[in-house]
Design a protein around this motif. Structure first.
Motif, mmCIF file in Angstrom:
data_model
loop_
_atom_site.group_PDB
_atom_site.id
_atom_site.type_symbol
_atom_site.label_atom_id
_atom_site.label_comp_id
_atom_site.label_asym_id
_atom_site.label_seq_id
_atom_site.Cartn_x
_atom_site.Cartn_y
_atom_site.Cartn_z
ATOM 1 N N SER A 1 0.831 -1.212 0.000
ATOM 2 C CA SER A 1 0.000 0.000 0.000
ATOM 3 C C SER A 1 0.862 1.257 0.000
ATOM 4 N N MET A 2 1.884 1.282 0.852
ATOM 5 C CA MET A 2 2.759 2.463 0.939
ATOM 6 C C MET A 2 3.592 2.624 -0.329
ATOM 7 N N SER A 3 4.061 1.487 -0.861
ATOM 8 C CA SER A 3 4.916 1.547 -2.057
ATOM 9 C C SER A 3 4.132 2.053 -3.263
ATOM 10 N N GLN B 1 3.091 9.010 -6.880
ATOM 11 C CA GLN B 1 3.425 10.428 -6.726
ATOM 12 C C GLN B 1 4.354 10.912 -7.833
ATOM 13 N N HIS B 2 5.013 9.964 -8.507
ATOM 14 C CA HIS B 2 5.904 10.352 -9.607
ATOM 15 C C HIS B 2 5.076 10.763 -10.818
ATOM 16 N N VAL C 1 1.944 1.793 -16.987
ATOM 17 C CA VAL C 1 2.574 1.564 -15.669
ATOM 18 C C VAL C 1 1.690 2.115 -14.562
ATOM 19 N N LYS C 2 1.168 3.324 -14.783
ATOM 20 C CA LYS C 2 0.311 3.938 -13.770
ATOM 21 C C LYS C 2 -0.931 3.077 -13.509
#
Length: 366
Positions: free
Chosen positions: A164-166, A172-173, A180-181
């Motif tokens: 979840s954090m990763s 954010q990039h 990919v997104k």
């Protein structure tokens, strides 16, 4: 019989006790006795007999009241009781049946009749012992399953938090290409779904064991629905849409806000998962129930439910295996049912096979 059985004789006449005791002891039964109803209740607690031969007419407390008390106590309700009486009228026998007696023995009795009834009633005791033993084995297995489930959930929590954090950091990039997104968003959504399933498992278990307490507070149900729908819209793709039909003047409810929010979240996920893949459509509506509550409905345009499926859609794990049209949602719907019932409300589904499903619940205002 492999073990010696203990029989309690209750009679206010000593010679009757001695007569019954001699017959029973000569046939390898252990015997204890009491002279009236008050002593009988104490003797049951002290000796835990396998069978009670209970006289009807006694001082202080008669046999009817003793029998009734023992049958109402879950610790003693399975002990077979044979009423021993000189009364032969039909009304006396009806009264004995009403208070829970298992058999009758009419004075004067003969030895063969006595032993026949005793052995027959002790078979009831043996059956209860088998049932209790099986129940203990089932409970042990259930406890092992629960312990194993908790270990799995505990082991899942850490990697899910990392995922979840990763995914959050990765999104954010700003230089991510579309594919990919999308893949990262799919991973994030999948991890959130697993976390929802884990919370449902834990909550269902807590509610089954009455280990969950409602944290009631007053809040706007309209705002809660709007917030859940706004967050849910982030999961929708181009061919997926959600429609709101929520009146602006919904009353404030007094309920567990977290549980109610999770009910709505589960119903939204259920609708999205089962809506028509060619163009998923979901509708959320709310209205004031005439009986003093608010009704919320989440509808989808999916395959709907058969009459048979509607009967067990809110059931637990093993029942979910019977579901053909719906996919992996039984646990979430089980949680919804239990959480709504904990509030004193109700939940149901309206559906015509092939024409979608509408899941509705009513939450009382207070």
């Amino acid at each position: 019989m492999n073990k010696r059985r203990k029989i309690l004789i209750v009679d206010d006449t000593e010679i009757n006790i001695e007569l019954l005791a001699d017959i029973l002891k000569s046939n390898q039964f252990d015997v204890v006795s009491a002279n009236d109803g008050i002593e009988a209740l104490a003797a049951v607690e002290r000796h835990k007999p396998d069978l009670i031969l209970l006289d009807v007419q006694m001082p202080r407390m008669d046999g009817y009241e003793v029998c009734e008390r023992l049958k109402k106590d879950h610790h003693t309700e399975t002990i077979p009781i044979c009423m021993v009486t000189a009364l032969q009228d039909l009304q006396s026998k009806i009264r004995a049946i009403e208070v829970g007696a298992d058999d009758f023995l009419t004075k004067p009795f003969n030895k063969v009749d006595l032993l026949s009834r005793v052995r027959s009633l002790l078979r009831i005791t043996e059956l209860w012992e088998v049932i209790n033993h099986k129940n203990e084995e089932i409970q042990k297995f259930s406890d092992l399953q629960t312990e194993f489930m908790h270990k799995i959930i505990h082991d899942l929590q850490s990697p899910l938090t990392v995922i979840s954090m990763s995914t959050y950091v990765a999104l954010q990039h700003g230089d991510l290409n579309t594919d990919v997104k999308k893949n990262i968003e799919d991973i994030q959504q999948a991890s959130q779904t697993i976390q929802l399933i884990i919370r449902n498992i834990l909550s269902v278990e807590q509610m089954e064991h009455a280990n969950i307490e409602l944290k009631r507070e007053e809040f706007s149900l309209r705002d809660l629905l709007h917030d859940n729908i706004s967050n849910f819209k982030k999961l929708l793709k181009e061919n997926e849409k959600i429609e709101e039909e929520i009146p602006p003047a919904l009353p404030v409810v007094n309920a567990d806000k977290d549980l109610l929010s999770r009910i709505v979240t589960n119903l939204l996920h259920n609708a999205l998962k089962n809506a028509n893949k060619k163009g998923r459509e979901i509708k959320v509506s709310a209205l004031l129930d005439l009986k003093g509550g608010v009704q919320v409905t989440v509808a989808d345009n999916g395959p709907g439910l058969s009459v048979e499926e509607k009967d067990f859609i809110f059931g637990k794990f093993e029942e979910s295996l019977k579901l053909k049209a719906r996919k992996s949602v039984a646990l979430g719907l089980t949680f919804c049912r239990m959480a709504i019932e904990l509030h004193g409300g109700k939940i149901w589904v309206d559906s015509t096979y092939g024409k979608g499903a509408s899941f509705s619940f009513i939450v009382p205002l207070k």
